[in-house]
Design an enzyme around this catalytic site. Structure first.
Site, short mmCIF file in Angstrom:
data_model
loop_
_atom_site.label_atom_id
_atom_site.label_comp_id
_atom_site.label_asym_id
_atom_site.label_seq_id
_atom_site.Cartn_x
_atom_site.Cartn_y
_atom_site.Cartn_z
N SER A 24 11.84 -3.79 15.64
CA SER A 24 10.95 -2.92 14.87
C SER A 24 11.67 -2.29 13.68
O SER A 24 11.09 -1.50 12.94
CB SER A 24 10.38 -1.82 15.77
OG SER A 24 11.42 -1.12 16.41
N HIS A 157 -31.99 9.52 -2.09
CA HIS A 157 -32.25 8.07 -2.16
C HIS A 157 -31.82 7.49 -3.50
O HIS A 157 -32.33 6.46 -3.92
CB HIS A 157 -33.73 7.76 -1.93
CG HIS A 157 -34.36 8.50 -0.79
ND1 HIS A 157 -34.43 8.00 0.49
CD2 HIS A 157 -34.91 9.74 -0.73
CE1 HIS A 157 -35.01 8.89 1.28
NE2 HIS A 157 -35.31 9.96 0.56
N SER A 278 -10.80 -5.56 -19.86
CA SER A 278 -11.06 -6.91 -19.36
C SER A 278 -10.32 -7.90 -20.23
O SER A 278 -10.19 -7.71 -21.44
CB SER A 278 -12.56 -7.20 -19.41
OG SER A 278 -12.78 -8.59 -19.43
N LYS A 284 -15.06 -3.91 -22.62
CA LYS A 284 -15.08 -3.35 -21.27
C LYS A 284 -14.07 -2.25 -21.04
O LYS A 284 -12.97 -2.24 -21.57
CB LYS A 284 -14.82 -4.45 -20.24
CG LYS A 284 -15.98 -5.38 -20.12
CD LYS A 284 -16.96 -4.89 -19.09
CE LYS A 284 -16.59 -5.46 -17.74
NZ LYS A 284 -17.67 -5.38 -16.80
N GLU A 291 -12.63 2.30 -8.03
CA GLU A 291 -13.02 1.21 -7.13
C GLU A 291 -12.00 1.03 -6.01
O GLU A 291 -12.34 0.77 -4.86
CB GLU A 291 -13.16 -0.10 -7.91
CG GLU A 291 -14.33 -0.10 -8.87
CD GLU A 291 -14.30 -1.35 -9.76
OE1 GLU A 291 -13.52 -1.35 -10.74
OE2 GLU A 291 -15.04 -2.30 -9.47
N LYS A 326 3.45 2.56 14.88
CA LYS A 326 3.97 3.17 13.65
C LYS A 326 3.44 2.55 12.36
O LYS A 326 3.07 3.27 11.43
CB LYS A 326 5.51 3.11 13.68
CG LYS A 326 6.09 4.16 14.63
CD LYS A 326 7.57 3.98 14.90
CE LYS A 326 7.85 2.92 15.93
NZ LYS A 326 7.40 3.28 17.30
N1 ARG Z 1 11.41 0.77 19.29
C1 ARG Z 1 10.74 1.36 20.40
C2 ARG Z 1 9.37 1.90 19.97
O1 ARG Z 1 9.15 1.99 18.83
C3 ARG Z 1 11.54 2.50 20.94
C4 ARG Z 1 11.32 2.77 22.37
C5 ARG Z 1 11.86 1.67 23.17
N2 ARG Z 1 11.83 1.96 24.54
C6 ARG Z 1 12.02 1.01 25.45
N3 ARG Z 1 11.96 1.35 26.69
N4 ARG Z 1 12.24 -0.23 25.12
O2 ARG Z 1 8.50 2.19 20.76
#
Ligand code: ARG
Length: 459
Positions: A24, A157, A278, A284, A291, A326
């Site tokens: 991650s 409306h 444009s 334009k 938008e 996240k």
């Molecule tokens: N990278 C993990 C997350 O974002 C951190 C927590 C990981 N915990 C675990 N038991 N592998 O959730």
């Protein structure tokens, strides 16, 4: 390198695909500041409780400061084998601080660590969005002040209904956005509890002090249940929901800007700063910023439903699914912050064509309700009868092809003989808006009052 963190019972290393799906770091590196703050507070507490030595705590703090400096200087090499930001920070800390660094993770797990980091990150994001809202609201109030008495058509409306003032119309968005801002601050209150010290899920046998880490990190209190602390992501879902509602509201204003800038409406001129040309049609001027604000709501609510689907049906406590919490929040915050900034820019630059607005306000027999109200007030007719008579007067004007204020008195008297010339005092759009003095109504004096109250609130 991942092996050194949890590889004790493993023979071979993970496959490349395992690493790819597991890592991650590409996105959670955005948590580095919060991760280091959490570790600083945790080690401070460990030393205060005599769980680690003061010398180790000092080495940890020195190391963490150095790690932060390296990350901010772009010197940290991010390696998917180290999975996430927590392991990157800790692994570098161990290089810098040796055994002291290896003691940091006492009485803690990545499960409570990531929940802590993410709450801290959301808290900061909310504070930044709140400041952005303040700028937008200030721009809206400034425009509403300038145009408190500018008459425009009010619609239902999208058909002409009754005249209103532009200031009143803008202050409607002030109210809406102010509630959105309040929802952000409610969300902040609920998320500001400390998961740190829940450890993996059950708490810890070390004599930790969760109240101390709460104070150090600015949380109101430790979360009461260790299982909840590591499992809960409703703070993120709530934050996404609040942004979704906010984005829906921004899209409504954005849509009106698009509509008002059309050559059919001509209610406003788009500024150079917030429109584009444009490549083929030289005449334009396109409302791209509006938008795109109108469009971004799709991504933001998509993020919200995305996280809801991730969380649905997850058992307690931590599951790796939750690592997917996240990106939707990061993306929504980026999009939403950009929408607020763009809307603020458009609002500051807004150049309403008040002449065209006033002219349009008189179209479509917009003062018919004023005529009916006159019949009630002056002749004492029941409103339903007045409504019926007014309908006949509108029909007569329509047949003649004139506005209500240009229909001869005798034509009106043919429908209701008791109508007098006094009727003409209520048939102009200016008279109409000025008479709407009921609490919350569109009269310019009301708008001025609302603007004054808003300025107090925004101080
Ligand atoms: N990278 C993990 C997350 O974002 C951190 C927590 C990981 N915990 C675990 N038991 N592998 O959730």
């Amino acid at each position: 390198a991942g092996q050194s963190m949890w590889g004790g019972r493993f023979g071979g290393g993970p496959s490349a695909i395992m690493q790819e799906i597991n890592a991650s770091i590409d996105f959670d590196k955005r948590l580095y500041r919060e991760d280091i703050a959490g570790s600083t507070a945790h080690s401070e507490m460990l030393a205060a409780q005599g769980i680690i030595s003061v010398a180790d705590k000092d080495a940890i703090h020195k190391g963490l400061t150095q790690v932060q400096r390296e990350i901010e200087a772009g010197q940290m090499v991010f390696d998917p084998a180290l999975e996430d930001i927590h392991m990157h920070v800790e692994s570098r800390l161990r290089e810098l601080a040796g055994d002291a660094g290896a003691r940091l993770h006492t009485g803690r797990s990545r499960n409570d660590q990531v929940a802590t980091d993410f709450r801290l990150w959301c808290r900061t994001a909310i504070d930044q969005l709140d400041a952005a809202y303040k700028a937008l609201l200030t721009a809206i109030v400034d425009q509403a002040d300038t145009h408190a008495g500018a008459v425009m058509p009010g619609f239902t409306h999208l058909q002409t209904a009754q005249p209103v003032t532009l200031g009143h119309h803008l202050m409607a968005y002030y109210e809406m956005f102010t509630r959105d801002r309040a929802r952000l601050s409610d969300c902040r209150k609920r998320l500001n509890e400390n998961p740190l010290g829940a450890a993996a899920l059950a708490g810890t046998s070390f004599p930790i002090d969760r109240h101390q880490t709460s104070d150090l990190l600015g949380f109101d209190k430790p979360m009461a249940n260790s299982l909840d602390a590591v499992s809960a992501r409703d703070f993120a879902m709530e934050f996404l929901s609040v942004m979704s509602i906010g984005a829906v509201h921004l899209s409504r204003l954005a849509d009106e800007i698009v509509l008002w800038a059309t050559s059919a409406f001509r209610f406003l001129e788009l500024s150079d700063g917030f429109s584009t040309g444009s490549s083929i049609m030289p005449q334009k001027r396109n409302p791209d910023a509006a938008e795109l604000v109108r469009a971004k709501v799709g991504r933001i609510t998509g993020s919200m439903t995305g996280l809801m689907m991730v969380m649905k049906g997850l058992p307690l406590a931590y599951s790796k699914d939750m690592q997917e919490d996240k990106e939707p929040v990061f993306q929504a915050v980026d999009d939403f912050a950009l929408c607020l900034a763009a809307m603020t820019g458009m609002m500051i630059d807004l150049k309403p064509n008040t002449k065209n607005m006033a002219a349009a306000a008189g179209l479509g027999f917009s003062t018919a309700t004023d005529l009916a109200d006159w019949l009630v007030r002056v002749l004492g007719l029941p409103f339903r009868d007045a409504h019926h008579i007014t309908g006949a007067v509108v029909k007569a004007a329509e047949t003649k092809g004139v506005d209500l204020s240009d229909l001869p008195l005798k034509d009106m008297q043919a429908i209701e003989p008791r109508i007098t010339a006094d009727i003409f005092t209520v048939l102009t759009v200016e008279a109409s808006v000025s008479s709407r003095t009921s609490f919350g109504g569109t009269a310019p004096e009301n708008v001025k009052k609302a603007v004054g109250a808003a300025r107090e609130t925004l101080k």
